[in-house]
Scaffold this active site. Structure first.
Site, PDB file in Angstrom:
ATOM      1  N   HIS A  67       0.816  -1.224   0.000  1.00 60.08           N
ATOM      2  CA  HIS A  67       0.000   0.000   0.000  1.00 60.08           C
ATOM      3  C   HIS A  67       0.844   1.266   0.000  1.00 60.08           C
ATOM      4  O   HIS A  67       0.435   2.279  -0.569  1.00 60.08           O
ATOM      5  CB  HIS A  67      -0.913   0.018   1.228  1.00 60.08           C
ATOM      6  CG  HIS A  67      -1.908  -1.086   1.255  1.00 60.08           C
ATOM      7  ND1 HIS A  67      -3.100  -1.022   0.579  1.00 60.08           N
ATOM      8  CD2 HIS A  67      -1.879  -2.298   1.855  1.00 60.08           C
ATOM      9  CE1 HIS A  67      -3.790  -2.152   0.776  1.00 60.08           C
ATOM     10  NE2 HIS A  67      -3.054  -2.935   1.535  1.00 60.08           N
ATOM     11  N   ALA A 147      -8.351  -3.942   9.051  1.00 56.88           N
ATOM     12  CA  ALA A 147      -8.151  -2.487   9.049  1.00 56.88           C
ATOM     13  C   ALA A 147      -8.841  -1.807   7.876  1.00 56.88           C
ATOM     14  O   ALA A 147      -8.671  -0.604   7.664  1.00 56.88           O
ATOM     15  CB  ALA A 147      -6.659  -2.176   9.019  1.00 56.88           C
ATOM     16  N   HIS A 223      -2.829 -12.426   2.078  1.00 62.11           N
ATOM     17  CA  HIS A 223      -2.177 -12.476   3.401  1.00 62.11           C
ATOM     18  C   HIS A 223      -2.696 -13.591   4.319  1.00 62.11           C
ATOM     19  O   HIS A 223      -3.544 -13.383   5.174  1.00 62.11           O
ATOM     20  CB  HIS A 223      -2.163 -11.127   4.109  1.00 62.11           C
ATOM     21  CG  HIS A 223      -3.412 -10.320   4.140  1.00 62.11           C
ATOM     22  ND1 HIS A 223      -4.642 -10.825   4.479  1.00 62.11           N
ATOM     23  CD2 HIS A 223      -3.602  -8.991   3.905  1.00 62.11           C
ATOM     24  CE1 HIS A 223      -5.542  -9.865   4.447  1.00 62.11           C
ATOM     25  NE2 HIS A 223      -4.927  -8.744   4.087  1.00 62.11           N
ATOM     26  N   GLY A 256       6.796 -11.883  11.632  1.00 63.00           N
ATOM     27  CA  GLY A 256       6.749 -12.376  13.005  1.00 63.00           C
ATOM     28  C   GLY A 256       5.636 -11.757  13.816  1.00 63.00           C
ATOM     29  O   GLY A 256       5.475 -12.089  14.998  1.00 63.00           O
ATOM     30  N   HIS A 258       2.268 -10.653  12.018  1.00 63.33           N
ATOM     31  CA  HIS A 258       1.018 -11.102  11.385  1.00 63.33           C
ATOM     32  C   HIS A 258       0.811 -12.603  11.518  1.00 63.33           C
ATOM     33  O   HIS A 258      -0.324 -13.077  11.483  1.00 63.33           O
ATOM     34  CB  HIS A 258       1.000 -10.690   9.915  1.00 63.33           C
ATOM     35  CG  HIS A 258       0.689  -9.238   9.703  1.00 63.33           C
ATOM     36  ND1 HIS A 258       1.627  -8.244   9.919  1.00 63.33           N
ATOM     37  CD2 HIS A 258      -0.445  -8.610   9.328  1.00 63.33           C
ATOM     38  CE1 HIS A 258       1.077  -7.072   9.675  1.00 63.33           C
ATOM     39  NE2 HIS A 258      -0.188  -7.257   9.310  1.00 63.33           N
ATOM     40  N   ASP A 281       2.649  -6.007   2.378  1.00 65.63           N
ATOM     41  CA  ASP A 281       1.415  -5.363   2.833  1.00 65.63           C
ATOM     42  C   ASP A 281       1.756  -4.101   3.620  1.00 65.63           C
ATOM     43  O   ASP A 281       1.070  -3.737   4.583  1.00 65.63           O
ATOM     44  CB  ASP A 281       0.570  -6.325   3.686  1.00 65.63           C
ATOM     45  CG  ASP A 281      -0.848  -5.817   3.938  1.00 65.63           C
ATOM     46  OD1 ASP A 281      -1.301  -4.928   3.198  1.00 65.63           O
ATOM     47  OD2 ASP A 281      -1.486  -6.279   4.903  1.00 65.63           O
ATOM     48  N   LEU A 314      -4.261  -4.734  13.658  1.00 68.43           N
ATOM     49  CA  LEU A 314      -3.100  -4.533  12.794  1.00 68.43           C
ATOM     50  C   LEU A 314      -3.517  -3.763  11.548  1.00 68.43           C
ATOM     51  O   LEU A 314      -4.532  -4.066  10.926  1.00 68.43           O
ATOM     52  CB  LEU A 314      -2.488  -5.877  12.397  1.00 68.43           C
ATOM     53  CG  LEU A 314      -1.658  -6.578  13.477  1.00 68.43           C
ATOM     54  CD1 LEU A 314      -1.315  -8.004  13.042  1.00 68.43           C
ATOM     55  CD2 LEU A 314      -0.379  -5.809  13.765  1.00 68.43           C
ATOM     56  N   ALA A 315      -2.721  -2.769  11.185  1.00 63.86           N
ATOM     57  CA  ALA A 315      -3.031  -1.893  10.051  1.00 63.86           C
ATOM     58  C   ALA A 315      -1.918  -1.992   9.016  1.00 63.86           C
ATOM     59  O   ALA A 315      -1.097  -1.093   8.855  1.00 63.86           O
ATOM     60  CB  ALA A 315      -3.206  -0.450  10.523  1.00 63.86           C
TER      61      ALA A 315
END
Length: 393
Positions: A67, A147, A223, A256, A258, A281, A314-315
């Site tokens: 992104h 997110a 993901h 480590g 995600h 990501d 998590l973003a």
């Protein structure tokens, strides 16, 4: 005409073999020769780089899910931010990427698509190349939004996608969607029939629904373990399907955070190098350190290597591709030949650009990453131009 370049050192060839003391000759942005014999007459003026002992040349890395970086985000929708990303990524070994959007209002998505399409037309060698667009949302599950802002989620819609693809000038190459949603199978089928990769992600599909999605055209997983129904002993869910369905290519964010190192090792035992793609990501904070940022209009705090929304979700990540490589080797014990598949060859084949990217072969784009013995980035060439050169300590 660009000055010819000669690289002298070890490399991983197109068959995954480690070759010592080789030569790679770049001319006019392409690999003109690669092999054991110096291909150049002594009198030709060239720029020569001798690769340090223990270092190795591999194909430039391809990130199909990113992104942002260096303060820029694809959804900012300007030429400046795309240029900033493209210039920053060679430092982590990335030479090509899919500019990835996210679930926002349609006007913002359209703006990002239009600007990215315009940027693609004007790209020049010397920075990472945008080879397409990854549309992540808005056709996802509210239950597994992560997110992604829930208020902008839409049901899968073929007609809306056609409009978005037209605005992108047919540069959308991969779409993340929830196939279990109404209209999901129709969209997956349309994507598959028009040469676009249909990826299951941000999905609450059961294992049965994943199988049905595969029949409709789903061939990719966004993901792994994140934004999806997890593994249960009575229903493998999306995550379980990713591990055992050979039709699916599988993205992994190997930071480590995600997914734990143990889960990455478990997944790799199932998917192997042939079905795995390392991605970042990453969002705009990558490379900038701890602080306060935004993602899709949402406040994000980056601290200790993690990017999170105010509620702790998590973003995205701040992971770099070279860190993903080092982590993958540490977590799984995989080989450099495996790394080449997971960072370059698999993506190039899936995106149908293997004729020009994804391996060090004569006639292909001179997208080359030079790794040190401890897998740090020493040099990166983007279409024949030196785009990153690590300074000596």
């Amino acid at each position: 005409m660009d000055q010819p370049i000669l690289l002298n050192g070890a490399y991983i060839d197109e068959h995954g073999t480690y070759v010592e003391s080789g030569f790679l000759f770049i001319k006019d942005g392409k690999i003109d020769y690669i092999g054991k014999k110096n291909p150049l007459p002594n009198e030709e003026e060239i720029k020569t780089y001798v690769i340090a002992e223990g270092s190795v040349m591999i194909p430039g890395m391809i990130d199909v899910h990113i992104h942002g970086a260096a303060g820029a985000d694809v959804m900012d929708g300007t030429e400046d931010v795309l240029n900033k990303m493209a210039r920053a990524l060679p430092a982590e070994g990335t030479t090509s990427f899919l500019a990835t959007t996210m679930t926002e209002n349609i006007d913002s998505i359209e703006k990002a698509l239009i600007q990215t399409a315009s940027f693609i037309k004007g790209q020049k060698p010397g920075s990472a190349e945008i080879i397409g667009i990854h549309l992540e949302g808005p056709f996802i599950s509210e239950k597994r939004a992560g997110a992604q802002p829930k208020k902008f989620i839409k049901q899968p819609n073929v007609n809306l996608f056609k409009e978005l693809q037209q605005l992108s000038e047919n540069h959308i190459k991969l779409v993340t969607l929830a196939p279990e949603a109404e209209g999901g199978h129709s969209l997956a089928n349309y994507l598959n029939n028009t040469g676009c990769i249909a990826s299951i992600g941000h999905s609450d599909s059961t294992f049965k629904e994943v199988k049905e999605g595969i029949e409709s055209g789903i061939s990719h997983v966004t993901h792994l373990f994140n934004g999806m129904r997890g593994i249960h002993h009575r229903d493998p869910g999306v995550a379980g399907a990713a591990l055992i369905q050979d039709e699916l290519m599988v993205e992994m964010i190997v930071d480590g955070v995600h997914a734990s190192p143990e889960m990455i090792k478990l997944a790799f035992h199932s998917t192997g190098a042939d079905r795995t793609l390392l991605i970042t990501d990453s969002m705009r904070a990558k490379g900038l350190g701890n602080g306060e940022y935004t993602l899709g209009g949402q406040h994000v705090t980056v601290l200790d290597g993690q990017a999170r929304l105010e509620d702790g979700t998590l973003a995205g990540s701040i992971l770099s591709m070279d860190n993903a490589v080092r982590n993958m080797i540490q977590y799984t014990g995989c080989s450099l030949s495996d790394i080449v598949k997971m960072t370059s060859a698999n993506a190039a084949k899936e995106l149908k650009v293997f004729d020009r990217k994804g391996s060090l072969s004569k006639g292909k784009d001179a997208d080359i990453t030079v790794l040190s013995q401890d897998h740090q980035i020493l040099m990166t060439f983007c279409r024949g131009e030196l785009s990153y050169h690590r300074k000596e300590e």
